[in-house]
Design a protein around this motif. Structure first.
Motif, PDB file in Angstrom:
ATOM      1  N   SER A  44       0.678  -1.213  -0.205  1.00 55.31           N
ATOM      2  CA  SER A  44       0.021   0.164  -0.056  1.00 55.31           C
ATOM      3  C   SER A  44       0.882   1.139  -0.148  1.00 55.31           C
ATOM      4  O   SER A  44       0.295   2.233  -0.431  1.00 55.31           O
ATOM      5  CB  SER A  44      -1.099   0.094   1.124  1.00 55.31           C
ATOM      6  N   ARG A  46       3.356   2.107  -2.055  1.00 55.25           N
ATOM      7  CA  ARG A  46       3.876   2.153  -3.221  1.00 55.25           C
ATOM      8  C   ARG A  46       5.339   2.802  -3.220  1.00 55.25           C
ATOM      9  O   ARG A  46       5.560   3.603  -4.241  1.00 55.25           O
ATOM     10  CB  ARG A  46       2.914   3.070  -3.859  1.00 55.25           C
ATOM     11  N   PHE A  49       8.962   0.680  -5.744  1.00 64.36           N
ATOM     12  CA  PHE A  49       8.804   0.487  -7.211  1.00 64.36           C
ATOM     13  C   PHE A  49      10.177  -0.020  -7.680  1.00 64.36           C
ATOM     14  O   PHE A  49      11.335   0.579  -7.425  1.00 64.36           O
ATOM     15  CB  PHE A  49       8.426   1.468  -7.988  1.00 64.36           C
ATOM     16  N   LYS A  87      11.940   8.627 -10.407  1.00 67.55           N
ATOM     17  CA  LYS A  87      10.688   9.784 -10.443  1.00 67.55           C
ATOM     18  C   LYS A  87       9.620   9.144  -9.644  1.00 67.55           C
ATOM     19  O   LYS A  87       8.920   9.815  -8.982  1.00 67.55           O
ATOM     20  CB  LYS A  87      10.282   9.858 -11.953  1.00 67.55           C
ATOM     21  N   ASP A  91       8.180  10.817  -6.332  1.00 70.68           N
ATOM     22  CA  ASP A  91       6.834  11.159  -6.293  1.00 70.68           C
ATOM     23  C   ASP A  91       6.365  10.772  -4.842  1.00 70.68           C
ATOM     24  O   ASP A  91       5.418  11.522  -4.380  1.00 70.68           O
ATOM     25  CB  ASP A  91       6.103  10.818  -7.511  1.00 70.68           C
ATOM     26  N   PHE A  95       4.608  12.946  -2.186  1.00 73.64           N
ATOM     27  CA  PHE A  95       3.277  12.765  -1.610  1.00 73.64           C
ATOM     28  C   PHE A  95       3.224  12.542  -0.019  1.00 73.64           C
ATOM     29  O   PHE A  95       2.343  13.095   0.692  1.00 73.64           O
ATOM     30  CB  PHE A  95       2.424  11.688  -2.199  1.00 73.64           C
ATOM     31  N   ILE A  98       3.785  15.781   1.933  1.00 70.38           N
ATOM     32  CA  ILE A  98       2.900  16.979   1.984  1.00 70.38           C
ATOM     33  C   ILE A  98       2.017  17.323   3.231  1.00 70.38           C
ATOM     34  O   ILE A  98       1.607  18.459   3.550  1.00 70.38           O
ATOM     35  CB  ILE A  98       2.193  16.930   0.627  1.00 70.38           C
ATOM     36  N   GLY A 177      -9.701   8.222   3.135  1.00 66.78           N
ATOM     37  CA  GLY A 177      -9.145   9.031   2.233  1.00 66.78           C
ATOM     38  C   GLY A 177      -7.924   9.737   3.293  1.00 66.78           C
ATOM     39  O   GLY A 177      -7.351   9.053   4.065  1.00 66.78           O
ATOM     40  N   ASN A 178      -8.141  11.104   3.157  1.00 65.88           N
ATOM     41  CA  ASN A 178      -6.991  11.787   3.868  1.00 65.88           C
ATOM     42  C   ASN A 178      -7.337  12.042   5.171  1.00 65.88           C
ATOM     43  O   ASN A 178      -6.559  12.314   6.037  1.00 65.88           O
ATOM     44  CB  ASN A 178      -6.617  13.312   3.230  1.00 65.88           C
TER      45      ASN A 178
ATOM     46  N   GLY B 350      -7.784   5.670   0.950  1.00 69.71           N
ATOM     47  CA  GLY B 350      -6.907   6.014   1.870  1.00 69.71           C
ATOM     48  C   GLY B 350      -5.650   5.116   2.072  1.00 69.71           C
ATOM     49  O   GLY B 350      -4.737   5.348   2.876  1.00 69.71           O
ATOM     50  N   GLN B 351      -5.889   3.805   1.215  1.00 64.19           N
ATOM     51  CA  GLN B 351      -4.767   2.812   1.579  1.00 64.19           C
ATOM     52  C   GLN B 351      -3.486   2.960   0.918  1.00 64.19           C
ATOM     53  O   GLN B 351      -2.510   2.892   1.444  1.00 64.19           O
ATOM     54  CB  GLN B 351      -5.327   1.691   0.872  1.00 64.19           C
ATOM     55  N   CYS B 352      -3.459   3.734  -0.421  1.00 58.49           N
ATOM     56  CA  CYS B 352      -2.206   3.951  -1.022  1.00 58.49           C
ATOM     57  C   CYS B 352      -1.600   5.105  -1.048  1.00 58.49           C
ATOM     58  O   CYS B 352      -2.777   6.157  -1.210  1.00 58.49           O
ATOM     59  CB  CYS B 352      -1.971   3.061  -2.267  1.00 58.49           C
ATOM     60  N   THR B 353      -0.445   5.464  -0.865  1.00 55.31           N
ATOM     61  CA  THR B 353      -0.075   7.034  -0.701  1.00 55.31           C
ATOM     62  C   THR B 353      -0.411   8.048  -1.953  1.00 55.31           C
ATOM     63  O   THR B 353      -0.997   9.152  -1.680  1.00 55.31           O
ATOM     64  CB  THR B 353       1.555   6.994  -0.876  1.00 55.31           C
ATOM     65  N   PRO B 354      -0.348   7.452  -3.347  1.00 59.02           N
ATOM     66  CA  PRO B 354      -0.519   8.789  -4.341  1.00 59.02           C
ATOM     67  C   PRO B 354      -2.186   9.298  -4.477  1.00 59.02           C
ATOM     68  O   PRO B 354      -2.442  10.327  -4.417  1.00 59.02           O
ATOM     69  CB  PRO B 354      -0.115   8.010  -5.575  1.00 59.02           C
ATOM     70  N   ARG B 356      -4.375   8.958  -1.792  1.00 56.10           N
ATOM     71  CA  ARG B 356      -4.661   9.486  -0.651  1.00 56.10           C
ATOM     72  C   ARG B 356      -4.226  10.876  -0.495  1.00 56.10           C
ATOM     73  O   ARG B 356      -4.978  11.850  -0.285  1.00 56.10           O
ATOM     74  CB  ARG B 356      -4.226   8.795   0.471  1.00 56.10           C
ATOM     75  N   GLU B 357      -2.907  11.183  -0.695  1.00 56.29           N
ATOM     76  CA  GLU B 357      -2.433  12.330  -0.566  1.00 56.29           C
ATOM     77  C   GLU B 357      -2.835  13.293  -1.977  1.00 56.29           C
ATOM     78  O   GLU B 357      -3.141  14.462  -1.787  1.00 56.29           O
ATOM     79  CB  GLU B 357      -0.949  12.279  -0.485  1.00 56.29           C
ATOM     80  N   GLY B 358      -2.615  12.704  -2.982  1.00 53.59           N
ATOM     81  CA  GLY B 358      -2.962  13.604  -4.324  1.00 53.59           C
ATOM     82  C   GLY B 358      -4.325  14.020  -4.417  1.00 53.59           C
ATOM     83  O   GLY B 358      -4.554  15.143  -4.940  1.00 53.59           O
ATOM     84  N   VAL B 385       0.939  17.124 -10.658  1.00 56.14           N
ATOM     85  CA  VAL B 385       0.656  16.054  -9.358  1.00 56.14           C
ATOM     86  C   VAL B 385      -0.576  15.047 -10.072  1.00 56.14           C
ATOM     87  O   VAL B 385      -0.351  13.822  -9.802  1.00 56.14           O
ATOM     88  CB  VAL B 385      -0.188  16.848  -8.386  1.00 56.14           C
ATOM     89  N   ASP B 388       1.653  12.601 -11.801  1.00 52.77           N
ATOM     90  CA  ASP B 388       2.408  11.774 -10.749  1.00 52.77           C
ATOM     91  C   ASP B 388       1.448  10.604 -10.195  1.00 52.77           C
ATOM     92  O   ASP B 388       1.957   9.425  -9.909  1.00 52.77           O
ATOM     93  CB  ASP B 388       2.883  12.725  -9.469  1.00 52.77           C
ATOM     94  N   VAL B 389       0.092  11.107 -10.195  1.00 50.97           N
ATOM     95  CA  VAL B 389      -0.806   9.831  -9.694  1.00 50.97           C
ATOM     96  C   VAL B 389      -0.926   8.711 -10.834  1.00 50.97           C
ATOM     97  O   VAL B 389      -1.065   7.541 -10.449  1.00 50.97           O
ATOM     98  CB  VAL B 389      -2.123  10.352  -9.145  1.00 50.97           C
ATOM     99  N   LYS B 399       0.816   3.056 -10.373  1.00 55.40           N
ATOM    100  CA  LYS B 399       1.227   3.818  -9.220  1.00 55.40           C
ATOM    101  C   LYS B 399       0.308   3.270  -8.034  1.00 55.40           C
ATOM    102  O   LYS B 399       0.778   3.551  -6.945  1.00 55.40           O
ATOM    103  CB  LYS B 399       1.275   5.319  -9.590  1.00 55.40           C
ATOM    104  N   THR B 400      -0.892   3.420  -8.282  1.00 50.68           N
ATOM    105  CA  THR B 400      -1.957   2.884  -7.278  1.00 50.68           C
ATOM    106  C   THR B 400      -2.023   1.503  -7.157  1.00 50.68           C
ATOM    107  O   THR B 400      -1.985   0.858  -8.196  1.00 50.68           O
ATOM    108  CB  THR B 400      -2.967   3.783  -7.613  1.00 50.68           C
TER     109      THR B 400
END
Lengths: 495, 445
Positions: A44, A46, A49, A87, A91, A95, A98, A177-178, B350-354, B356-358, B385, B388-389, B399-400
């Motif tokens: 989760s 990520r 890679f 990259k 990234d 993320f 932030i 989410g956030n 909200g599980q993976c970073t890109p 959730r934050e993106g 951004v 990037d996601v 990425k996700t």
């Protein structure tokens, strides 16, 4: 057994090995947060890679894959240093940072923080984020663990550990989410014996233990490899030392003994080193009370009594002594011609096993296996009564509860009791001479654990000024006892 | 050529009382099920559906028969197979499944039973969106009727086939419409998508072999069994046979459900719905729910079938869930972008970073753009951004963990590119809000 190439190096691994472990085998580090060898794989974060080139329908295809859940296959070509990989790492770190508070100056994890380390190695120096960071309140989760929720990167390691490895599952993620947060259910704090391992697992400074909070910066700590003396399992540890104090205990990985973890009671045994009842200098009985005495006086008194007793003396050892000390005690008993026995650790607790494979033994002393092998005889097999002239107990037990009442009552029957101990416990209160020994953290030695593994540990601290190493004490006693001439024979024969 | 409807499914929903079993049976429902149970083996049913060319109507357009063929032919009795029916329709703009569930539950239930028979499933879980409580009540009532009539449950129609149907309500998460998150939710866990592999046919709900089908796809299955695969292939385009219920909404004269074969262009379909409102001109069209990139008026002559769109065709968009949203000149595309991004920000698991934050970051930028408080360079940052996601140019979705990240990053990247002048105007008009104060220190209360 697939063979693959990682950064130009060829490696052959077992079937089903994931790329992250295959890379470790050739010394290539792949940054990761949520992956942990003892926990279920979620992929989760990520972060892990790499670029993988594989034949797909006859044509070579290069794509980014997460290494923690991709098994190695024959002929794979893995590259960790391509632009695409850099990259992607860049990234993900951007993320993560932030909404991260970046309060490294006040965060305990600084110096051993994955986010810090990876940002230095794989991240960018500045951020393009100029919005309000999301804010979450800090929480107390129970078991002395604090969650600074703001710093959490939601890698889920703590949730998976408590749910799958320990089986209690006190932590879960709430919200989406956030707004997602790790938390406990209302009114159900964390309450299990492996709880503080989540602090070691947490890659950032979100989960911290009050035991170590604000005590020391980790780069000032010197990690000394040691063995936990809390039970017969002998989990491997690091004692982190600064200014001649143990600041904290961390588990040391050993797949055969403790895996990656240790239990909380074992973790906190280091507090006994500075216990308020620590015996820091020898003491001799003067009427009812024990008074502090100088070493030569105490040793002379003890040696006289023991020399007089000769073959009628009894030497007792505890299962808290190292293997080397047990051998020295046996030699001392041999010099006296007296019998030697060990005090077994009474089973006051039950053996605990956890779904992940962790074990806390019922025997809460570290060296019963060696005592059984070297000494053999237990205290129940020797006679101690009012006619026993002297008993020498080499205890040095770190258990503040002390020797079991039944055994203490037996020892008390003798006319003279000399004790080597580290705490002013019930035994020292009964002794005529109490000699100050050292805890495991202050000496080197070997414990043999319940599985039969002999495990060495190194000294982390200097012992109190008035204390001496148990082997020194025993050798000195042996010398004093035989220096004044032959050991006295007695009327009755004892073996 | 003017578009015409082929209301093979919708016309059945207009019959009075069709949601009752007795009326449904009078109109021939459950005869296909009887035929399948009596005269066909499960593998023959799968072959028939494969030959018919039916593809998933949930948006992925994966061959239904092919998906069924992945299931074990001899299920282990300790690991029974399951069918999960995806009735968690939550894509903005989409309403066809809800209509079918509320008006014609028996049509769908017959499809569920035939599908379960074909994949040898022991239980069919219908995961229905929690907000569709009325539909769930209707489905539950219909299922009770089936149990009474011995059309589902133990020994259906006296055969040794036993299939249970269970409805499981969602609780308000769009992400639970993703197949692996749906299975997690049915298991009682948080609706977190799983990484694939392993695929559901190997390790699905509760670890058992599972097939997930959209409920709209299963609506066609009884027709195929009753009338044959060859007859189905003759309907519309043989590569994409059958019909699709297009939900045409937005600034058109006659918004509604239009069931057509997959041969018409987007322009023709919009005309079918009466065209853009009186006195306005077309500005943009989202062809398949908000997860599909927007199309401009010069791109309307694309046939609304998967062949026209990536990856099978040239246009960077998709048929998706066939929710056609039409915007005329009164629409402010920056506002539209914020509206769309609000949905995705709210629904990110909200599980993976890109993701959730993106999702939060992009929403913050769009929010400031829409309220004319943006700073110079914001549109550029938003674009970077989003890339990037998930980069739409390289079709990057890895990425996700799941495709949710791409379902907001791809369409919004395209929207910024195609309406760049509007976004840059919004940026220019901004009276920049001051840089935010640092967040408070986290203290133990």
């Amino acid at each position: 057994m697939p063979t693959l190439t990682i950064d130009g190096r060829s490696v052959t691994v077992d079937n089903g090995t994931n790329l992250i472990l295959a890379a470790e085998r050739v010394g290539v580090e792949i940054p990761h947060f949520c992956y942990h060898p003892a926990l279920k794989i979620v992929a989760s974060c990520r972060m892990c890679f790499v670029d993988v080139t594989q034949e797909v329908r006859g044509k070579p295809v290069t794509r980014l894959v997460t290494t923690c859940n991709t098994p190695a296959t024959d002929g794979m070509i893995v590259n960790t240093q391509t632009d695409a990989v850099r990259k992607a790492q860049n990234d993900i770190l951007e993320f993560l940072l932030i909404n991260h508070p970046v309060d490294c100056p006040v965060c305990d994890q600084a110096g051993e923080c994955y986010l810090q380390d990876y940002t230095f190695r794989y991240g960018r120096p500045s951020s393009r984020f100029s919005e309000l960071k999301r804010f979450k309140h800090a929480k107390e989760l129970g078991a002395g663990i604090r969650l600074y929720t703001n710093r959490c990167i939601l890698c889920d390691r703590c949730v998976r550990f408590l749910r799958d490895y320990v089986g209690t599952g006190e932590l879960t993620v709430t919200g989406m989410g956030n707004a997602a947060e790790v938390s406990t259910a209302p009114g159900v704090p964390i309450d299990n014996k492996l709880a503080t391992n989540v602090v070691d697992l947490c890659p950032v400074g979100a989960l911290l233990t009050e035991d170590f909070l604000f005590k020391a910066r980790v780069w000032n700590l010197k990690p000394i490899p040691s063995i936990c003396p809390g039970c017969a399992r002998g989990c491997n540890t690091y004692l982190d030392v600064m200014y001649n104090e143990v600041q904290r205990t961390r588990p040391r990985e050993n797949p055969a003994v403790n895996g990656h973890f240790m239990c909380d009671p074992g973790r906190f045994t280091y507090h006994v080193i500075r216990h308020p009842d620590r015996l820091e200098a020898p003491a001799m009985r003067n009427g009812e009370a024990l008074e502090e005495a100088p070493w030569d006086a105490a040793m002379a008194t003890a040696a006289d009594a023991l020399r007089q007793a000769g073959r009628d003396a009894i030497v007792l050892v505890s299962t808290y002594l190292t293997k080397e000390e047990l051998v020295a005690a046996k030699e001392f008993a041999g010099a006296l011609g007296a019998p030697i026995a060990f005090i077994p650790n009474t089973d006051r607790w039950a053996r605990e096993t956890y779904p992940g494979g962790f074990v806390i033994e019922a025997d809460r002393s570290p060296n019963t296996a060696a005592a059984t092998e070297i000494i053999g005889r237990t205290i129940d097999e020797v006679e101690i009564d009012g006619t026993t002239p002297a008993v020498c107990v080499v205890n040095s037990s770190i258990d503040p509860a002390g020797i079991a009442a039944a055994h203490l009552e037996k020892i008390r029957r003798a006319q003279f009791v000399a004790a080597v101990d580290v705490l002013k416990g019930p035994l020292a209160q009964e002794a005529d001479v109490a000699l100050a020994g050292r805890t495991w953290a202050e000496k080197r030695g070997t414990f043999v654990n319940s599985q039969g593994h002999a495990q060495r540990f190194l000294p982390a601290l200097l012992g109190p000024v008035g204390s001496r190493d148990e082997r020194d004490i025993l050798r000195e006693l042996a010398r004093l006892v035989s220096a004044a001439g032959e050991v006295a024979e007695s009327a009755g024969a004892t073996t | 050529m003017a578009a015409g409807q082929n209301r093979m499914i919708l016309s059945q929903c207009e019959t009075r009382g069709i949601e009752r079993l007795d009326v449904a049976r009078q109109h021939g429902y459950y005869r296909a099920l009887e035929k399948a149970l009596a005269t066909m083996t499960p593998d023959q049913v799968t072959d028939e559906v494969t030959k018919s060319g039916l593809q998933g109507r949930g948006g992925a357009w994966f061959g239904t028969g092919m998906k069924w063929s992945f299931m074990p032919k001899q299920p282990d009795p300790k690991r029974p197979s399951y069918l999960c029916v995806n009735a968690d329709e939550s894509e903005p703009g989409t309403c066809k499944d809800r209509f079918l569930i509320e008006h014609n539950p028996h049509l769908l239930l017959e499809g569920v039973l035939i599908a379960s028979y074909a994949i040898r499933a022991r239980v069919a879980y219908i995961y229905i969106r929690g907000e569709m409580w009325e539909g769930m009540e209707k489905l539950d009532r219909a299922i009770r009727e089936l149990y009474s009539a011995k059309l589902c449950g133990q020994h259906i129609l006296g055969t040794d086939v036993s299939i249970d149907i269970v409805t499981h309500p969602g609780a308000g998460a769009y992400i639970c419409g993703e197949e692996t998150a749906l299975m997690e939710s049915i298991e009682g866990e948080r609706g977190y998508p799983r990484p694939k592999p392993p695929f559901p046919a190997a390790y699905g709900a509760f670890g058992h072999p599972t097939t997930i089908n959209n409920i709209g796809t299963l609506a066609y299955v009884p027709w195929i069994i009753a009338n044959g695969a060859e007859a189905f292939k003759k309907i519309g385009d043989p590569a994409y046979p059958g019909t699709l219920i297009y939900q045409i909404t937005g600034h058109v004269r006659k918004p509604g459900l239009y069931e057509c074969e997959l041969v018409y262009t987007l322009r023709e379909l919009i005309e079918l719905a009466g065209g853009v409102r009186e006195g306005h001109t077309l500005k943009a069209v989202i062809p398949g729910g908000t997860s599909m990139p927007v199309l401009t008026p010069d791109e309307l002559d694309v046939v609304m079938a998967p062949a026209s769109f990536m990856p099978r065709g040239p246009v960077k968009s998709g048929v998706g869930s066939a929710a056609i949203i039409v915007f005329d000149d009164t629409a402010d595309m920056v506002d539209v972008a914020l509206n769309i991004m609000s949905f995705y920000r709210h629904e990110s698991c909200g599980q993976c970073t890109p993701c959730r934050e993106g999702s939060k970051w992009v929403w913050d930028i769009f929010d400031r753009l829409d309220h004319r408080g943006a700073r110079t360079g914001d549109v550029g940052i938003a674009e970077k951004v989003l890339v990037d996601v998930g980069d739409i140019d390289t079709f990057e979705f890895n990425k996700t963990i799941c495709l949710f990240g791409c379902s907001f990053s791809w369409p919004l990247t395209v929207m910024i590119r195609k309406f760049r002048s509007e976004f840059e105007n919004a940026e220019r008009e901004g009276r920049p809000s001051p840089l935010p104060r640092p967040a408070p220190l986290p203290v133990i209360p």
